[in-house]
Write a protein that holds these residues in place. Structure first.
Motif, PDB file in Angstrom:
ATOM      1  N   THR A  41      -7.710   6.186   6.060  1.00 14.18           N
ATOM      2  CA  THR A  41      -6.758   4.950   6.565  1.00 14.18           C
ATOM      3  C   THR A  41      -5.881   4.568   5.792  1.00 14.18           C
ATOM      4  O   THR A  41      -5.751   4.798   4.559  1.00 14.18           O
ATOM      5  CB  THR A  41      -7.639   3.585   6.476  1.00 14.18           C
ATOM      6  OG1 THR A  41      -8.271   3.395   5.351  1.00 14.18           O
ATOM      7  CG2 THR A  41      -9.144   3.927   7.681  1.00 14.18           C
ATOM      8  N   ASN A  42      -4.573   4.067   6.381  1.00 15.44           N
ATOM      9  CA  ASN A  42      -3.456   3.609   5.829  1.00 15.44           C
ATOM     10  C   ASN A  42      -3.351   2.197   6.104  1.00 15.44           C
ATOM     11  O   ASN A  42      -3.365   1.702   7.125  1.00 15.44           O
ATOM     12  CB  ASN A  42      -2.321   4.295   6.225  1.00 15.44           C
ATOM     13  CG  ASN A  42      -2.176   5.796   5.723  1.00 15.44           C
ATOM     14  OD1 ASN A  42      -2.053   5.882   4.428  1.00 15.44           O
ATOM     15  ND2 ASN A  42      -2.245   6.681   6.352  1.00 15.44           N
ATOM     16  N   GLN A  43      -3.394   1.119   5.203  1.00 16.81           N
ATOM     17  CA  GLN A  43      -3.272   0.044   5.145  1.00 16.81           C
ATOM     18  C   GLN A  43      -2.098  -0.664   4.413  1.00 16.81           C
ATOM     19  O   GLN A  43      -2.037  -0.253   3.054  1.00 16.81           O
ATOM     20  CB  GLN A  43      -4.591  -0.912   4.813  1.00 16.81           C
ATOM     21  CG  GLN A  43      -5.815  -0.422   5.818  1.00 16.81           C
ATOM     22  CD  GLN A  43      -6.925  -1.294   5.685  1.00 16.81           C
ATOM     23  OE1 GLN A  43      -7.085  -1.526   4.493  1.00 16.81           O
ATOM     24  NE2 GLN A  43      -7.546  -1.250   6.633  1.00 16.81           N
ATOM     25  N   CYS A  44      -1.348  -1.627   4.901  1.00 14.24           N
ATOM     26  CA  CYS A  44      -0.533  -2.322   4.058  1.00 14.24           C
ATOM     27  C   CYS A  44      -1.449  -3.471   3.198  1.00 14.24           C
ATOM     28  O   CYS A  44      -1.827  -4.227   3.796  1.00 14.24           O
ATOM     29  CB  CYS A  44       0.422  -3.107   4.859  1.00 14.24           C
ATOM     30  SG  CYS A  44       1.609  -3.716   3.910  1.00 14.24           S
ATOM     31  N   TYR A 119      -8.372   6.839  -3.345  1.00  7.29           N
ATOM     32  CA  TYR A 119      -7.159   6.135  -3.042  1.00  7.29           C
ATOM     33  C   TYR A 119      -5.800   7.004  -3.351  1.00  7.29           C
ATOM     34  O   TYR A 119      -6.001   7.783  -4.338  1.00  7.29           O
ATOM     35  CB  TYR A 119      -6.796   4.866  -3.754  1.00  7.29           C
ATOM     36  CG  TYR A 119      -8.112   3.770  -3.197  1.00  7.29           C
ATOM     37  CD1 TYR A 119      -7.891   3.042  -1.765  1.00  7.29           C
ATOM     38  CD2 TYR A 119      -8.949   3.607  -3.889  1.00  7.29           C
ATOM     39  CE1 TYR A 119      -8.972   2.430  -1.496  1.00  7.29           C
ATOM     40  CE2 TYR A 119     -10.001   2.702  -3.383  1.00  7.29           C
ATOM     41  CZ  TYR A 119      -9.876   2.122  -2.442  1.00  7.29           C
ATOM     42  OH  TYR A 119     -11.156   1.181  -1.803  1.00  7.29           O
ATOM     43  N   ASP A 120      -4.820   6.959  -2.625  1.00  6.60           N
ATOM     44  CA  ASP A 120      -3.664   7.857  -2.866  1.00  6.60           C
ATOM     45  C   ASP A 120      -3.030   7.101  -4.460  1.00  6.60           C
ATOM     46  O   ASP A 120      -3.319   6.187  -5.002  1.00  6.60           O
ATOM     47  CB  ASP A 120      -2.714   7.945  -1.752  1.00  6.60           C
ATOM     48  CG  ASP A 120      -2.083   6.683  -1.375  1.00  6.60           C
ATOM     49  OD1 ASP A 120      -2.241   5.453  -2.154  1.00  6.60           O
ATOM     50  OD2 ASP A 120      -1.154   6.690  -0.564  1.00  6.60           O
ATOM     51  N   ALA A 121      -1.986   7.966  -4.677  1.00  8.35           N
ATOM     52  CA  ALA A 121      -1.181   7.294  -6.075  1.00  8.35           C
ATOM     53  C   ALA A 121      -0.785   5.915  -5.875  1.00  8.35           C
ATOM     54  O   ALA A 121      -0.415   5.446  -6.934  1.00  8.35           O
ATOM     55  CB  ALA A 121       0.005   8.418  -6.446  1.00  8.35           C
ATOM     56  N   MET A 122      -0.240   5.359  -4.706  1.00  9.69           N
ATOM     57  CA  MET A 122       0.126   4.169  -4.485  1.00  9.69           C
ATOM     58  C   MET A 122      -0.624   3.051  -5.280  1.00  9.69           C
ATOM     59  O   MET A 122      -0.184   1.973  -5.672  1.00  9.69           O
ATOM     60  CB  MET A 122       0.289   3.617  -2.998  1.00  9.69           C
ATOM     61  CG  MET A 122       1.651   4.446  -2.515  1.00  9.69           C
ATOM     62  SD  MET A 122       3.145   4.296  -3.758  1.00  9.69           S
ATOM     63  CE  MET A 122       3.629   2.560  -2.971  1.00  9.69           C
TER      64      MET A 122
END
Length: 155
Positions: A41-44, A119-122
């Motif tokens: 998933t990609n969430q703001c 989680y990704d690097a962000m």
């Protein structure tokens, strides 16, 4: 979106394959992952401490069932790269699209295997800087966050 061939688009519902690496050295495939456990998933993520808005953070969840992977003891901050493959008849092979690079934040050993949340690097930007008042351009503030963090490589 990643560029893919026209064959890839026309055959999107055909045979699929999943591959990946743990810390760039330990390979895995869909045979090592519990069927139906993979979610991406990609969430703001809003962060009130940084007034310029939120950032998109990608989350990977999956359960490894392979005995060699389940028996690993230390999963903290392990890097997981993952790719989705689609069988292309005209190539007589799989075409792979990278799904991302993730860092393990949680690993729970269960009866089924080891459940991974990564989680990704962000997510590495989710740090308190300890400053009460700051002003500047967004890029400059992000750069300052990188300088203050010991986990972010500035190249």
């Amino acid at each position: 979106m990643y560029p893919v061939s026209d064959d890839y688009i026309s055959q999107m519902h055909q045979s699929r394959s999943l591959t990946g690496l743990i810390d760039d050295t330990i390979p895995f495939t869909e045979d090592d992952v519990m069927h139906g456990s993979l979610s991406l998933t990609n969430q703001c993520m809003a962060n009130d401490a940084f007034g310029y808005g939120g950032v998109y953070i990608a989350q990977l969840k999956l359960t490894f069932t392979s005995r060699s992977l389940v028996n690993r003891k230390n999963w903290a901050n392990k890097k997981i790269t993952i790719q989705d493959g689609l069988y292309i008849d005209s190539l007589d092979d799989y075409e792979y699209v990278p799904l991302g690079e993730f860092y393990v934040s949680e690993a729970n050993h269960t009866l089924w295997g080891v459940e991974i949340t990564a989680y990704d690097a962000m997510s590495k930007f989710d740090k308190l800087l300890g400053y009460n008042n700051l002003s500047g351009e967004p890029y400059g503030l992000a750069y300052l966050a990188c300088l203050e963090s010991d986990e972010i490589d500035l190249l």
